[in-house]
Each structure stands twice: as structure tokens, then as C-alpha cells.
Design a protein around this motif. Structure first.
Motif, mmCIF file in Angstrom:
data_model
loop_
_atom_site.group_PDB
_atom_site.id
_atom_site.type_symbol
_atom_site.label_atom_id
_atom_site.label_comp_id
_atom_site.label_asym_id
_atom_site.label_seq_id
_atom_site.Cartn_x
_atom_site.Cartn_y
_atom_site.Cartn_z
ATOM 1 N N ALA A 1 -0.879 -20.351 -14.617
ATOM 2 C CA ALA A 1 -1.710 -19.981 -15.571
ATOM 3 C C ALA A 1 -1.667 -18.363 -15.811
ATOM 4 O O ALA A 1 -1.439 -17.993 -16.719
ATOM 5 C CB ALA A 1 -3.250 -20.554 -15.574
ATOM 6 N N PHE A 2 -1.771 -17.860 -14.470
ATOM 7 C CA PHE A 2 -1.790 -16.067 -14.587
ATOM 8 C C PHE A 2 -0.453 -15.685 -15.027
ATOM 9 O O PHE A 2 -0.072 -15.126 -16.066
ATOM 10 C CB PHE A 2 -1.920 -15.803 -13.327
ATOM 11 N N ALA A 3 0.727 -16.344 -14.482
ATOM 12 C CA ALA A 3 2.289 -15.936 -14.922
ATOM 13 C C ALA A 3 2.334 -16.357 -16.317
ATOM 14 O O ALA A 3 3.071 -15.280 -17.290
ATOM 15 C CB ALA A 3 3.137 -16.686 -14.114
ATOM 16 N N GLN A 4 2.062 -17.398 -17.089
ATOM 17 C CA GLN A 4 1.999 -17.744 -18.405
ATOM 18 C C GLN A 4 1.382 -16.759 -19.036
ATOM 19 O O GLN A 4 1.844 -16.351 -20.286
ATOM 20 C CB GLN A 4 1.456 -19.298 -18.670
ATOM 21 N N LYS A 5 0.171 -16.401 -19.020
ATOM 22 C CA LYS A 5 -0.670 -15.414 -19.568
ATOM 23 C C LYS A 5 0.076 -13.841 -19.702
ATOM 24 O O LYS A 5 0.290 -13.278 -20.762
ATOM 25 C CB LYS A 5 -2.016 -15.062 -19.174
ATOM 26 N N PHE B 1 4.927 -10.777 -10.685
ATOM 27 C CA PHE B 1 3.988 -11.622 -10.790
ATOM 28 C C PHE B 1 3.104 -11.351 -9.470
ATOM 29 O O PHE B 1 2.061 -11.556 -9.371
ATOM 30 C CB PHE B 1 4.065 -13.163 -10.975
ATOM 31 N N LEU B 2 3.946 -11.040 -8.429
ATOM 32 C CA LEU B 2 3.424 -10.861 -7.119
ATOM 33 C C LEU B 2 2.100 -10.204 -6.768
ATOM 34 O O LEU B 2 1.118 -10.615 -6.280
ATOM 35 C CB LEU B 2 4.407 -10.349 -6.070
ATOM 36 N N ALA B 3 2.163 -8.935 -7.370
ATOM 37 C CA ALA B 3 0.831 -8.137 -7.429
ATOM 38 C C ALA B 3 -0.442 -8.695 -8.052
ATOM 39 O O ALA B 3 -1.387 -8.786 -7.420
ATOM 40 C CB ALA B 3 1.153 -6.751 -7.907
ATOM 41 N N GLY B 4 -0.080 -9.506 -9.192
ATOM 42 C CA GLY B 4 -1.430 -10.043 -9.873
ATOM 43 C C GLY B 4 -1.881 -11.371 -8.980
ATOM 44 O O GLY B 4 -2.911 -11.681 -8.786
ATOM 45 N N TRP B 5 -0.748 -12.087 -8.550
ATOM 46 C CA TRP B 5 -1.091 -13.223 -7.980
ATOM 47 C C TRP B 5 -1.868 -12.968 -6.539
ATOM 48 O O TRP B 5 -2.898 -13.855 -6.081
ATOM 49 C CB TRP B 5 0.285 -13.907 -7.310
ATOM 50 N N GLY C 1 0.925 -1.188 -0.078
ATOM 51 C CA GLY C 1 0.195 0.115 0.016
ATOM 52 C C GLY C 1 0.662 1.075 0.035
ATOM 53 O O GLY C 1 1.765 1.360 -0.890
ATOM 54 N N SER C 2 0.551 2.012 0.941
ATOM 55 C CA SER C 2 1.439 3.442 1.008
ATOM 56 C C SER C 2 2.836 3.338 1.655
ATOM 57 O O SER C 2 3.549 4.075 1.802
ATOM 58 C CB SER C 2 0.513 4.519 1.823
ATOM 59 N N ARG C 3 3.047 2.132 2.473
ATOM 60 C CA ARG C 3 4.184 1.815 3.034
ATOM 61 C C ARG C 3 5.288 1.440 2.152
ATOM 62 O O ARG C 3 5.193 0.527 1.243
ATOM 63 C CB ARG C 3 4.010 0.546 4.140
ATOM 64 N N ALA C 4 6.471 2.139 2.262
ATOM 65 C CA ALA C 4 7.403 1.950 1.131
ATOM 66 C C ALA C 4 8.273 0.652 1.254
ATOM 67 O O ALA C 4 8.131 0.081 2.683
ATOM 68 C CB ALA C 4 8.455 2.856 1.450
ATOM 69 N N ALA C 5 9.073 0.023 0.433
ATOM 70 C CA ALA C 5 9.906 -1.126 0.843
ATOM 71 C C ALA C 5 10.830 -0.747 1.614
ATOM 72 O O ALA C 5 11.353 0.157 1.694
ATOM 73 C CB ALA C 5 10.116 -1.670 -0.862
ATOM 74 N N LEU C 6 11.020 -2.027 2.295
ATOM 75 C CA LEU C 6 12.456 -2.137 3.321
ATOM 76 C C LEU C 6 13.606 -2.548 2.590
ATOM 77 O O LEU C 6 13.436 -3.695 2.347
ATOM 78 C CB LEU C 6 11.946 -2.869 4.573
ATOM 79 N N TYR C 7 14.560 -2.069 2.522
ATOM 80 C CA TYR C 7 15.854 -2.347 1.744
ATOM 81 C C TYR C 7 17.021 -2.421 2.845
ATOM 82 O O TYR C 7 16.956 -2.016 3.858
ATOM 83 C CB TYR C 7 16.439 -1.507 0.743
ATOM 84 N N ARG C 8 17.999 -3.555 2.679
ATOM 85 C CA ARG C 8 19.258 -3.426 3.552
ATOM 86 C C ARG C 8 20.388 -3.641 2.687
ATOM 87 O O ARG C 8 20.423 -4.220 1.445
ATOM 88 C CB ARG C 8 19.078 -4.982 4.108
ATOM 89 N N LEU C 9 21.502 -3.119 3.278
ATOM 90 C CA LEU C 9 22.878 -3.270 2.600
ATOM 91 C C LEU C 9 23.530 -4.264 3.335
ATOM 92 O O LEU C 9 24.250 -4.115 4.608
ATOM 93 C CB LEU C 9 23.697 -2.064 2.695
ATOM 94 N N PRO C 10 23.501 -5.640 3.038
ATOM 95 C CA PRO C 10 24.149 -6.808 3.725
ATOM 96 C C PRO C 10 25.635 -6.633 3.966
ATOM 97 O O PRO C 10 25.970 -7.147 5.306
ATOM 98 C CB PRO C 10 23.586 -7.854 3.053
#
Length: 279
Positions: free
Chosen positions: A219-223, A236-240, A76-85
Motif C-alpha cells: 500500500a505504501f509503495a502504491q501510494k 521504497f526502502l527508506a519509507g518502508w 545514517g552517516s555511514r556511506a554505502a559500500l560498493y564493489r566492482l565484481p
């Protein structure tokens, strides 16, 4: 933490161009020992001063390098969390410290033992903060400090990527066993994408497999893959997530009855007053 993380990117990162700028943008915001921070695409666009497509490609390249890790995907409106390992635990050298790449500190001296600042004859040179690094040049005959690998400092605390696996050791499968059926289904269908996902994203896929099932996800990913060129499974994550769940166990399709307007779902006549009068 920010300055240490930036120092690591400037001096040890192998990325180039825009992916390097992505790492620097993340390093500029980290404030904890885990070298983590939240950033959205809009902020990346502002910091790199370029287009959305260029930013997305640069972030993907940085993730592919392994020097940037997506800990939590955007929700949603929460930004992604990144790390510099590789910047975790890294501490920049103190100002004025001479590291192994700093070159000679003093003119070449003769052999022997010598206390710091002494002008006397031969002897063993005592160790001090002015001691030469392994790449400082010849120091005359005598005992020489062991030389480290040419690729980095002797006392590097952050493990390098080449040291992560012993030579000859088999590579561990990065794909969780519960997610393997979906990966195999897409590969068999000719959908060849990169599965460099974070731990949180693998947990999400595992939950989607249980909720929606491998056939529907595949099937969704193939389409989607037939409509455009897709390189990363993350696409594909958002559509899945929008796909409907599997039917409840024991659920059956209601019978159909013939009516003048075609086939309609069967209903109990007793529930409809006047039904028999209308026949």
C-alpha cells in the motif's frame, strides 16, 4: 588494487559517459582484493563535478549494468559500500607485455623452427616473451597458436558476462522466494519497478515483510508510485523502514463507552477514585 581496478574499467568496462565515471571513481578508492570501497552521494558529486540528480542517475545506470554492485546500503552517516565484481582478481598486464591486441611484434618471418634471435634457416620457432599473439598477423606456414574469441584476451581470468550461463540454460530467478509475495503484490497493483537489489537489500526487505507485512508495504509503495515516476524498488526502502510493525499476536482494540464528549476508550472505574461519586 586501485591501478588494477582502474585498468579494468578503462579497458574492459562496457559503460559510457557518467556511469563510466562512477566506476572510475570507485576504482580510484578500492584498496582490497574484493574491490570494495565506501562512497556517499556527496563524494560522487565532488568527483564527477555535477549535480545530485545526475549522480544518482549515473549510479543507478552503473548498478543496472552489473559492473557495480551495492554491497551495503547507506545507514545514517555511514556511506554505502560498493564493489566492482568483474575487477576482482584482475591484474593489469606487465609494462611492455604484448597482449593479443598489441599487433605484430617483428617483421614477417619464414617457416620452420627457430630459436629466439637466431638468423639460421628454417625450423620451428621456439616460444618466448616475444611470441606473437593471436591477432598479430600471418606468421607464415606451420603450426599456428589457437585463436581466442575476438571479444577479449585468451587468458582472461575474470569471467565475462556471456560466459556466466550456458547457452540454453534457464535463467535463475533473482528474486528470493520469501520476497516474491511483495514483488507480486506490487506488480498486480501496477507498480512496475526494477528489483536489481543487492543481497543485503533483499535481507532488509525480507525482515520488513516479517515485521510490517506485505499489505502495508504494498500500500505504501502504491501510494508513492501514484505521486511520482519511480523506476527502482530501492526507492521504497527508506519509507518502508519507517512504517509501524504488525500488532502483537492476540492484541485487540479496547472497547468504547459513551460519554458527553463522544466515544472514548473504556477505562476501569475502580482505577479512578471518585468515579462513582461523579455519576
Amino acid at each position: 588494487m586501485t591501478i588494477d581496478a582502474q585498468h579494468w574499467v578503462w579497458n574492459h568496462s562496457r559503460t559510457k559517459g557518467n556511469p563510466r565515471m562512477v566506476l572510475l571513481a570507485v576504482a580510484d578508492k578500492v584498496l582490497d582484493a574484493q574491490c570494495e570501497t565506501r562512497m556517499g552521494t556527496t563524494e560522487f558529486i565532488a568527483r564527477l563535478n555535477t549535480s545530485r540528480s545526475v549522480v544518482q542517475k549515473a549510479v543507478d545506470k552503473a548498478l543496472e549494468s552489473g559492473e557495480l554492485v551495492l554491497v551495503e546500503a547507506q545507514q545514517g552517516s555511514r556511506a554505502a559500500l560498493y564493489r566492482l565484481p568483474f575487477a576482482v582478481g584482475y591484474v593489469r598486464p606487465a609494462p611492455g607485455a604484448r597482449g593479443p591486441e598489441s599487433g605484430p611484434v617483428a617483421p614477417e618471418q619464414g617457416p620452420g623452427i627457430e630459436a629466439p634471435g637466431s638468423q639460421q634457416g628454417p625450423g620451428i620457432r621456439a616460444g618466448s616473451e616475444m611470441a606473437r599473439g593471436p591477432e598479430s598477423g600471418p606468421g607464415g606456414p606451420g603450426i599456428e597458436a589457437p585463436r581466442g574469441p575476438e571479444s577479449g584476451p585468451l587468458n582472461q581470468t575474470t569471467p565475462t558476462r556471456s560466459e556466466s550461463k550456458p547457452e540454453g540454460a534457464p535463467l535463475a530467478d533473482p528474486i528470493p522466494a520469501n520476497c516474491r509475495p511483495l514483488v507480486d503484490a506490487l506488480t498486480t497493483a501496477g507498480v512496475l519497478v526494477r528489483w536489481n537489489l543487492s543481497t543485503a537489500e533483499w535481507f532488509t526487505i525480507e525482515a520488513l515483510i516479517k515485521r510490517t507485512g506485505v499489505p502495508a508495504l504494498a500500500a505504501f509503495a502504491q501510494k508513492q508510485a501514484t505521486a511520482r515516476d519511480i523506476s527502482y524498488a530501492r526507492y521504497f526502502l527508506a519509507g518502508w523502514k519507517d512504517l509501524p510493525p504488525l500488532p502483537e499476536p492476540g492484541a485487540t482494540r479496547p472497547p468504547l463507552r459513551a460519554v458527553s464528549g463522544g466515544y472514548q476508550p473504556w477505562t476501569n472505574p475502580a482505577d479512578q477514585s471518585g468515579y462513582y461519586d461523579s455519576l
